[in-house]
Design a protein around this motif. Structure first.
Motif, PDB file in Angstrom:
ATOM      1  N   THR A   1       0.847  -1.180   0.000  1.00 22.32           N
ATOM      2  CA  THR A   1       0.000   0.000   0.000  1.00 22.32           C
ATOM      3  C   THR A   1       0.889   1.239   0.000  1.00 22.32           C
ATOM      4  O   THR A   1       1.633   1.483   0.946  1.00 22.32           O
ATOM      5  N   SER A   2       0.827   1.992  -1.072  1.00 21.13           N
ATOM      6  CA  SER A   2       1.568   3.247  -1.202  1.00 21.13           C
ATOM      7  C   SER A   2       1.179   3.871  -2.540  1.00 21.13           C
ATOM      8  O   SER A   2       0.358   3.325  -3.276  1.00 21.13           O
ATOM      9  N   PHE A   3       1.777   5.012  -2.860  1.00 25.57           N
ATOM     10  CA  PHE A   3       1.473   5.669  -4.131  1.00 25.57           C
ATOM     11  C   PHE A   3       1.842   4.748  -5.289  1.00 25.57           C
ATOM     12  O   PHE A   3       1.073   4.544  -6.210  1.00 25.57           O
TER      13      PHE A   3
ATOM     14  N   THR B   1       8.550   2.011  -6.555  1.00 23.74           N
ATOM     15  CA  THR B   1       8.847   3.305  -5.933  1.00 23.74           C
ATOM     16  C   THR B   1      10.301   3.693  -6.150  1.00 23.74           C
ATOM     17  O   THR B   1      10.598   4.830  -6.537  1.00 23.74           O
ATOM     18  N   LEU B   2      11.213   2.768  -5.921  1.00 26.59           N
ATOM     19  CA  LEU B   2      12.639   3.078  -6.081  1.00 26.59           C
ATOM     20  C   LEU B   2      13.003   3.311  -7.541  1.00 26.59           C
ATOM     21  O   LEU B   2      13.857   4.156  -7.837  1.00 26.59           O
TER      22      LEU B   2
ATOM     23  N   HIS C   1      10.344   3.422   3.293  1.00 25.39           N
ATOM     24  CA  HIS C   1      10.590   3.165   4.717  1.00 25.39           C
ATOM     25  C   HIS C   1       9.350   2.547   5.353  1.00 25.39           C
ATOM     26  O   HIS C   1       9.439   1.547   6.080  1.00 25.39           O
ATOM     27  N   ALA C   2       8.187   3.114   5.070  1.00 25.99           N
ATOM     28  CA  ALA C   2       6.936   2.581   5.620  1.00 25.99           C
ATOM     29  C   ALA C   2       6.645   1.191   5.052  1.00 25.99           C
ATOM     30  O   ALA C   2       6.210   0.297   5.793  1.00 25.99           O
ATOM     31  N   MET C   3       6.886   0.991   3.760  1.00 22.22           N
ATOM     32  CA  MET C   3       6.636  -0.320   3.163  1.00 22.22           C
ATOM     33  C   MET C   3       7.551  -1.388   3.763  1.00 22.22           C
ATOM     34  O   MET C   3       7.144  -2.542   3.906  1.00 22.22           O
TER      35      MET C   3
END
Length: 187
Positions: free
Chosen positions: A41-43, A50-51, A146-148
């Motif tokens: 769950t993230s953008f 993401t990276l 970091h959150a993931m």
């Protein structure tokens, strides 16, 4: 009394950016098989996506800051890296370009116009604004990764340390591995 140096915050942000990226990618290198690509769950719906987004945006902006014309070609491949190792190597290289750019800054260059090639148009911005935007972008997406990581087998690394003298004890062997010294960071 030391004199004010308007370039110093940008140099420190570039060093902090590289150090934080190194820490984050070292943590990602210890993920179990499948965790890098796993839906989250993230953008962007995975650590991998993401990276990869972060590095392609770095390529776009850093090229523009250097006076290049790479433009939207930076985004031709959505995910140029499929493994953490090759992504980390490429990220370290682009981070060093940003450090070198910030080391060469002068007050005059900070207010110079940067041309960002966006296909049918060229966006013109002040260098200090583009740098601020780029550092914010990096911080934003590092926070998401970091959150993931919290949902994986790997503990998220310390990323909220800023480059202040009192935190030198937390940097340990990282600076020599990057070819830096505490004196470099504190000037």
């Amino acid at each position: 009394m030391p004199t004010f140096d308007p370039v110093r915050p940008f140099r420190k942000l570039a060093y902090n950016n590289a150090l934080a990226n190194r820490r984050l990618l070292q943590a990602c290198a210890t993920l179990k098989p499948g965790e890098f690509e796993a839906p989250r769950t993230s953008f962007f719906p995975s650590i991998k996506e993401t990276l990869n987004h972060t590095i392609t945006v770095d390529w776009f902006y850093i090229d523009g800051l250097e006076g290049g014309t790479l433009g939207l070609k930076a985004f031709e491949v959505d995910e140029p890296f499929h493994d953490v190792s090759s992504l980390a190597d490429a990220q370290a290289k682009v981070d060093q370009r940003l450090v070198a750019l910030c080391e060469a800054l002068t007050p005059e260059r900070l207010v110079a116009t940067v041309s960002l090639h966006r296909g049918a148009r060229i966006q013109e911005e002040r260098m200090e604004d583009v740098l601020g935007h780029l550092f914010q972008h990096q911080t934003h997406h590092r926070g998401q990764v970091h959150a993931m990581l919290s949902g994986t087998s790997v503990a998220p690394p310390q990323l909220d340390e800023f480059i202040v003298a009192d935190d030198a004890r937390f940097r340990g062997a990282e600076l020599p591995a990057l070819g830096w010294s505490e004196e470099t960071l504190m000037r």
